[in-house]
Design a protein around this motif. Structure first.
Motif, PDB file in Angstrom:
ATOM      1  N   VAL B  76       0.846  -1.205   0.000  1.00 51.57           N
ATOM      2  CA  VAL B  76       0.000   0.000   0.000  1.00 51.57           C
ATOM      3  C   VAL B  76       0.879   1.252   0.000  1.00 51.57           C
ATOM      4  O   VAL B  76       0.594   2.226  -0.699  1.00 51.57           O
ATOM      5  CB  VAL B  76      -0.949  -0.014   1.219  1.00 51.57           C
ATOM      6  N   GLY B  77       1.995   1.209   0.764  1.00 55.17           N
ATOM      7  CA  GLY B  77       2.902   2.353   0.796  1.00 55.17           C
ATOM      8  C   GLY B  77       3.470   2.652  -0.580  1.00 55.17           C
ATOM      9  O   GLY B  77       3.533   3.813  -0.999  1.00 55.17           O
ATOM     10  N   SER B  78       3.860   1.610  -1.316  1.00 53.15           N
ATOM     11  CA  SER B  78       4.396   1.816  -2.659  1.00 53.15           C
ATOM     12  C   SER B  78       3.348   2.437  -3.570  1.00 53.15           C
ATOM     13  O   SER B  78       3.656   3.304  -4.391  1.00 53.15           O
ATOM     14  CB  SER B  78       4.887   0.494  -3.253  1.00 53.15           C
ATOM     15  N   LEU B  79       2.086   1.992  -3.416  1.00 52.28           N
ATOM     16  CA  LEU B  79       1.023   2.563  -4.250  1.00 52.28           C
ATOM     17  C   LEU B  79       0.819   4.038  -3.942  1.00 52.28           C
ATOM     18  O   LEU B  79       0.681   4.862  -4.847  1.00 52.28           O
ATOM     19  CB  LEU B  79      -0.289   1.795  -4.022  1.00 52.28           C
ATOM     20  N   TRP B  80       0.835   4.390  -2.640  1.00 55.07           N
ATOM     21  CA  TRP B  80       0.702   5.797  -2.252  1.00 55.07           C
ATOM     22  C   TRP B  80       1.830   6.620  -2.841  1.00 55.07           C
ATOM     23  O   TRP B  80       1.623   7.717  -3.345  1.00 55.07           O
ATOM     24  CB  TRP B  80       0.730   5.930  -0.729  1.00 55.07           C
ATOM     25  N   MET B  81       3.046   6.067  -2.771  1.00 61.70           N
ATOM     26  CA  MET B  81       4.193   6.805  -3.286  1.00 61.70           C
ATOM     27  C   MET B  81       4.035   7.013  -4.789  1.00 61.70           C
ATOM     28  O   MET B  81       4.340   8.076  -5.316  1.00 61.70           O
ATOM     29  CB  MET B  81       5.473   6.027  -2.970  1.00 61.70           C
ATOM     30  N   MET B  82       3.530   5.977  -5.470  1.00 64.92           N
ATOM     31  CA  MET B  82       3.305   6.095  -6.906  1.00 64.92           C
ATOM     32  C   MET B  82       2.325   7.215  -7.209  1.00 64.92           C
ATOM     33  O   MET B  82       2.470   7.936  -8.201  1.00 64.92           O
ATOM     34  CB  MET B  82       2.729   4.781  -7.427  1.00 64.92           C
ATOM     35  N   ILE B 208       5.862   5.351 -17.758  1.00 58.77           N
ATOM     36  CA  ILE B 208       5.607   4.142 -16.962  1.00 58.77           C
ATOM     37  C   ILE B 208       6.912   3.403 -16.686  1.00 58.77           C
ATOM     38  O   ILE B 208       7.143   2.917 -15.581  1.00 58.77           O
ATOM     39  CB  ILE B 208       4.585   3.230 -17.677  1.00 58.77           C
ATOM     40  N   LEU B 209       7.793   3.345 -17.704  1.00 57.85           N
ATOM     41  CA  LEU B 209       9.069   2.663 -17.483  1.00 57.85           C
ATOM     42  C   LEU B 209       9.872   3.388 -16.400  1.00 57.85           C
ATOM     43  O   LEU B 209      10.481   2.754 -15.534  1.00 57.85           O
ATOM     44  CB  LEU B 209       9.869   2.603 -18.784  1.00 57.85           C
ATOM     45  N   ALA B 210       9.853   4.727 -16.434  1.00 51.70           N
ATOM     46  CA  ALA B 210      10.579   5.496 -15.417  1.00 51.70           C
ATOM     47  C   ALA B 210       9.957   5.259 -14.045  1.00 51.70           C
ATOM     48  O   ALA B 210      10.661   5.104 -13.040  1.00 51.70           O
ATOM     49  CB  ALA B 210      10.557   6.970 -15.768  1.00 51.70           C
ATOM     50  N   LEU B 211       8.629   5.223 -14.014  1.00 52.64           N
ATOM     51  CA  LEU B 211       7.916   4.998 -12.753  1.00 52.64           C
ATOM     52  C   LEU B 211       8.273   3.637 -12.169  1.00 52.64           C
ATOM     53  O   LEU B 211       8.469   3.497 -10.960  1.00 52.64           O
ATOM     54  CB  LEU B 211       6.413   5.079 -13.020  1.00 52.64           C
ATOM     55  N   SER B 212       8.397   2.641 -13.045  1.00 51.12           N
ATOM     56  CA  SER B 212       8.728   1.314 -12.522  1.00 51.12           C
ATOM     57  C   SER B 212      10.153   1.314 -11.973  1.00 51.12           C
ATOM     58  O   SER B 212      10.475   0.569 -11.052  1.00 51.12           O
ATOM     59  CB  SER B 212       8.539   0.245 -13.592  1.00 51.12           C
ATOM     60  N   ARG B 213      11.016   2.172 -12.520  1.00 52.51           N
ATOM     61  CA  ARG B 213      12.347   2.285 -11.934  1.00 52.51           C
ATOM     62  C   ARG B 213      12.248   2.880 -10.532  1.00 52.51           C
ATOM     63  O   ARG B 213      12.909   2.433  -9.591  1.00 52.51           O
ATOM     64  CB  ARG B 213      13.229   3.172 -12.818  1.00 52.51           C
ATOM     65  N   ALA B 214      11.388   3.892 -10.384  1.00 52.79           N
ATOM     66  CA  ALA B 214      11.247   4.534  -9.077  1.00 52.79           C
ATOM     67  C   ALA B 214      10.693   3.561  -8.040  1.00 52.79           C
ATOM     68  O   ALA B 214      11.078   3.600  -6.875  1.00 52.79           O
ATOM     69  CB  ALA B 214      10.340   5.752  -9.199  1.00 52.79           C
ATOM     70  N   ILE B 215       9.795   2.673  -8.466  1.00 51.82           N
ATOM     71  CA  ILE B 215       9.194   1.728  -7.527  1.00 51.82           C
ATOM     72  C   ILE B 215      10.232   0.738  -7.014  1.00 51.82           C
ATOM     73  O   ILE B 215      10.192   0.301  -5.866  1.00 51.82           O
ATOM     74  CB  ILE B 215       8.021   0.986  -8.220  1.00 51.82           C
ATOM     75  N   GLY B 216      11.191   0.357  -7.882  1.00 47.79           N
ATOM     76  CA  GLY B 216      12.184  -0.621  -7.463  1.00 47.79           C
ATOM     77  C   GLY B 216      13.390  -0.021  -6.768  1.00 47.79           C
ATOM     78  O   GLY B 216      14.236  -0.738  -6.256  1.00 47.79           O
ATOM     79  N   GLU B 217      13.473   1.313  -6.742  1.00 47.39           N
ATOM     80  CA  GLU B 217      14.662   1.966  -6.199  1.00 47.39           C
ATOM     81  C   GLU B 217      14.637   1.942  -4.674  1.00 47.39           C
ATOM     82  O   GLU B 217      13.621   2.254  -4.061  1.00 47.39           O
ATOM     83  CB  GLU B 217      14.691   3.409  -6.718  1.00 47.39           C
ATOM     84  N   THR B 218      15.760   1.581  -4.067  1.00 46.34           N
ATOM     85  CA  THR B 218      15.807   1.446  -2.611  1.00 46.34           C
ATOM     86  C   THR B 218      16.635   2.528  -1.938  1.00 46.34           C
ATOM     87  O   THR B 218      16.234   3.094  -0.919  1.00 46.34           O
ATOM     88  CB  THR B 218      16.431   0.090  -2.217  1.00 46.34           C
ATOM     89  N   ALA B 219      17.807   2.818  -2.526  1.00 46.67           N
ATOM     90  CA  ALA B 219      18.800   3.641  -1.831  1.00 46.67           C
ATOM     91  C   ALA B 219      18.256   4.989  -1.325  1.00 46.67           C
ATOM     92  O   ALA B 219      18.491   5.334  -0.159  1.00 46.67           O
ATOM     93  CB  ALA B 219      20.013   3.843  -2.723  1.00 46.67           C
ATOM     94  N   PRO B 220      17.531   5.765  -2.147  1.00 49.68           N
ATOM     95  CA  PRO B 220      17.049   7.058  -1.628  1.00 49.68           C
ATOM     96  C   PRO B 220      16.131   6.881  -0.429  1.00 49.68           C
ATOM     97  O   PRO B 220      16.179   7.677   0.511  1.00 49.68           O
ATOM     98  CB  PRO B 220      16.289   7.658  -2.811  1.00 49.68           C
ATOM     99  N   LEU B 274       6.225  -4.802 -11.150  1.00 54.30           N
ATOM    100  CA  LEU B 274       6.956  -4.185 -12.256  1.00 54.30           C
ATOM    101  C   LEU B 274       6.532  -4.802 -13.581  1.00 54.30           C
ATOM    102  O   LEU B 274       6.415  -4.101 -14.593  1.00 54.30           O
ATOM    103  CB  LEU B 274       8.463  -4.358 -12.060  1.00 54.30           C
ATOM    104  N   LEU B 275       6.308  -6.120 -13.572  1.00 52.86           N
ATOM    105  CA  LEU B 275       5.904  -6.808 -14.797  1.00 52.86           C
ATOM    106  C   LEU B 275       4.588  -6.236 -15.315  1.00 52.86           C
ATOM    107  O   LEU B 275       4.439  -5.957 -16.511  1.00 52.86           O
ATOM    108  CB  LEU B 275       5.766  -8.308 -14.524  1.00 52.86           C
ATOM    109  N   ILE B 276       3.635  -6.029 -14.382  1.00 54.13           N
ATOM    110  CA  ILE B 276       2.339  -5.471 -14.797  1.00 54.13           C
ATOM    111  C   ILE B 276       2.538  -4.091 -15.405  1.00 54.13           C
ATOM    112  O   ILE B 276       2.017  -3.776 -16.479  1.00 54.13           O
ATOM    113  CB  ILE B 276       1.376  -5.401 -13.583  1.00 54.13           C
TER     114      ILE B 276
END
Lengths: 315, 292
Positions: B76-82, B208-220, B274-276
């Motif tokens: 749910v947190g990832s969805l909110w961030m999106m 969308i491709l950029a957004l999927s990168r943001a969803i998988g990004e951890t370090a920040p 990410l696949l979706i």
């Protein structure tokens, strides 16, 4: 006559109306570029934001730790209670170890894939392989980190019994796998942009495909290939999660690849997940390390830019 | 007189052909190496994590006991961030791209903006985390909230979105623009009613491709101090939250063997996510992309 006068009046009214509409339109036309310019300058503000926050907090850090101790110090012991030491060389050594291993893995495999895709592969093969490489490039780094820790390290331990759970070798190899698609696809772009007439010329002289690839295409695409490698190195230097998970947290200034290390990025993560309070020297140290990291990657990006600009062959 | 010694050529030809064939095989094997590592990676993660995927895994919060650990807070947190990243980064990215492609004259300032975007794309994500920590978390006092993380991620993927949108806008043929001007449309009318509608599939795909990168990004997220143990769902943009990669990072770090499997299960969820998103991008590209 009266009717024509009426239409004339009407048309004047209409013209006034139109004029009014035009004014509003003109206002939009004039303000849009300004609004868009302001939006476009956000990216510039971001850069300034990064540079200034890094510089200000780093200055704060250097008021507590002497500059020379930082860049020449061979020991990084920030958490020591007695006498914390902030010499960045061990962190740089860790970063360079991982980067070097990554390059050793990624450059031969990446270039070979690029040559295969651009010189040998049929259209159908290329249509299958390129999307798979894109998937490989899109895998989140945390997944690679998990892979390094739970698969590559145990696998390597079967061949190298001395290998510790945290080491430089395993994250280095996995970072190499991560940057491989980047080298492969950028180098392939550089090679496919070499015109076919040059290839045909060499083939007509009796060269084999290998000779065409190595003696004609590679030299012609060299600037693009070099640039792709430098960009990949920059990516490897800034890679964070793989080295945090599989590299460990023991900064050391040596060439040992089998023991636990710490990179610049992993240190920033270690402090962020710990409980170093705001305003402590440790807190400011992550900015100093981040600034060093930023300079490294900036240098690499400029180098890539300069290479592709300086040695570009125009056909 | 014969210039080419036929015998000599034939004699050397064989070894050259063999060399060619050998290297073709070597190059092919090298390409397979990448594909093989991807296959092993997927196989390992699926075989390790699939056992933990269950309804409970999607409805439980984080837990100290591996069997009870769930991913709902992170999902749910990832969805909110999106929901923060998507509008912010698209407005900023598309706006910048329109400016650079349609309005920017060739002068020093605009060259600087272009060069700056290229450089920004090369900044490591962990450094963006430091920016977010200083500006959004501390200076603007947003704390480690959804908004602070969303803004940081938006800036991180901004260069990618700008470049993708620029390419999409550039691909709109000149004739369309000229026809629009010929009908008496103003510049902004042309951009908003002709150029953007035909560039939107390309922009969305890149976005969308950029957004999927943001969803998988951890370090920040790690750097701005997103917590891991969250026992509630966020209810507004200033709530604390956790995200998928953060949760996976925490599980992967734990020493207990069982948590490795939980981490693998988390990775499966992240990869499905990410696949979706990537499939949606591909569908948009294939369905709506016009070829001129």
């Amino acid at each position: 006559m009266a009717t024509s006068e009426q239409t004339e009046k009407l048309s004047i009214q209409q013209m006034i109306e139109e004029q009014r509409g035009k004014k509003a339109k003109k206002r939009i036309e004039k303000s849009i570029p300004i609004i868009l310019f302001l939006i476009a300058s956000i990216s510039v503000l971001t850069t300034f934001g990064i540079v200034f926050t890094l510089i200000f907090e780093t200055i704060e850090f250097f008021q507590r730790v002497p500059f020379l101790d930082f860049i020449f110090g061979k020991e990084w012991l920030p958490f020591s209670n007695k006498e914390p030491l902030f010499g960045i060389l061990p962190l740089i050594a860790g970063t360079l170890k991982v980067t070097a291993i990554a390059v050793v893995v990624a450059v031969p495999f990446g270039l070979a894939s690029a040559v295969y895709l651009s010189e040998y592969a049929s259209d159908n093969t290329r249509r299958i392989i390129k999307p798979i490489l894109e998937v490989l490039a899109g895998v989140p780094t945390i997944v690679y980190g998990f892979f390094a820790l739970t698969f590559v390290t145990p696998l390597l331990q079967q061949f190298i019994p001395d290998l510790k759970i945290f080491n430089a070798l395993s994250p280095g190899i996995v970072v190499g796998i991560m940057i491989l698609p980047m080298i492969a696809s950028l180098s392939e772009d550089a090679m496919t942009s070499v015109p076919n007439s040059i290839r045909d010329g060499a083939l007509a002289l009796g060269a084999t495909k290998l000779e065409v690839a190595v003696k004609v295409v590679l030299p012609a695409a060299l600037s693009g290939i070099m640039a792709s490698i430098v960009l990949a190195v920059s990516r490897a230097i800034g890679e964070t999660m793989i080295v945090s998970l599989a590299g460990g947290s023991t900064p050391r200034f040596d060439l040992d690849m089998t023991d636990s290390i710490q990179t610049m990025t992993a240190y920033i993560v270690q402090v962020s997940t710990g409980d170093a309070g705001f305003g402590t020297t440790i807190y400011y140290s992550i900015y100093a390390v981040g600034f060093t990291l930023f300079l490294f990657t900036l240098l690499m990006n400029w180098l890539a830019h300069a290479i592709s600009k300086r040695f570009r062959e125009e056909y | 007189m014969r210039h080419i010694d036929h015998k000599n050529v034939v004699k050397r030809m064989g070894s050259r052909m063999i060399l060619n064939k050998t290297f073709k095989a070597i190059f092919f094997m090298a390409t397979l190496f990448a594909l093989l590592s991807l296959a092993i990676l997927f196989y390992r993660i699926v075989s390790q994590g699939i056992g933990f995927i269950s309804i409970d895994f999607f409805t439980n919060f984080g837990s100290r006991i591996p069997e009870n650990a769930g991913i709902v807070a992170a999902l749910v947190g990832s969805l909110w961030m999106m929901a923060v990243i998507a509008p912010v980064s698209l407005i900023l990215g598309v706006g910048s791209a329109i400016y650079l492609e349609e309005y920017a004259k060739k002068n020093k300032l605009n060259d600087f903006i272009r060069m700056n975007i290229a450089n920004l794309a090369g900044v490591p994500s962990v450094v963006f985390g430091l920016l977010g920590l200083t500006i959004f978390v501390r200076a603007l006092a947003l704390g480690n909230s959804i908004l602070a993380a969303g803004f940081t991620m938006s800036l991180l993927i901004l260069p990618v979105i700008i470049v993708a949108s620029q390419e999409a806008i550039r691909a709109v043929p000149k004739e369309l623009r000229e026809a629009s001007y010929g009908m008496g449309a103003t510049k902004w009318q042309t951009i908003s009613k002709v150029v953007l509608p035909s560039a939107i599939p390309g922009i969305l795909t890149g976005g969308i491709l950029a957004l999927s990168r943001a969803i998988g990004e951890t370090a920040p997220l790690v750097v701005i101090g997103i917590p891991v143990i969250i026992q509630f769902l966020p209810d507004n943009l200033l709530s604390q939250f956790t995200a998928l990669p953060m949760q996976i990072f925490d599980w992967a770090k734990r020493p207990q063997e069982a948590f490795q499997s939980v981490a693998a299960a988390g990775i499966i969820v992240l990869m499905m996510f990410l696949l979706i998103m990537n499939s949606i991008a591909v569908v948009i590209r294939n369905k709506f992309q016009k070829r001129y």
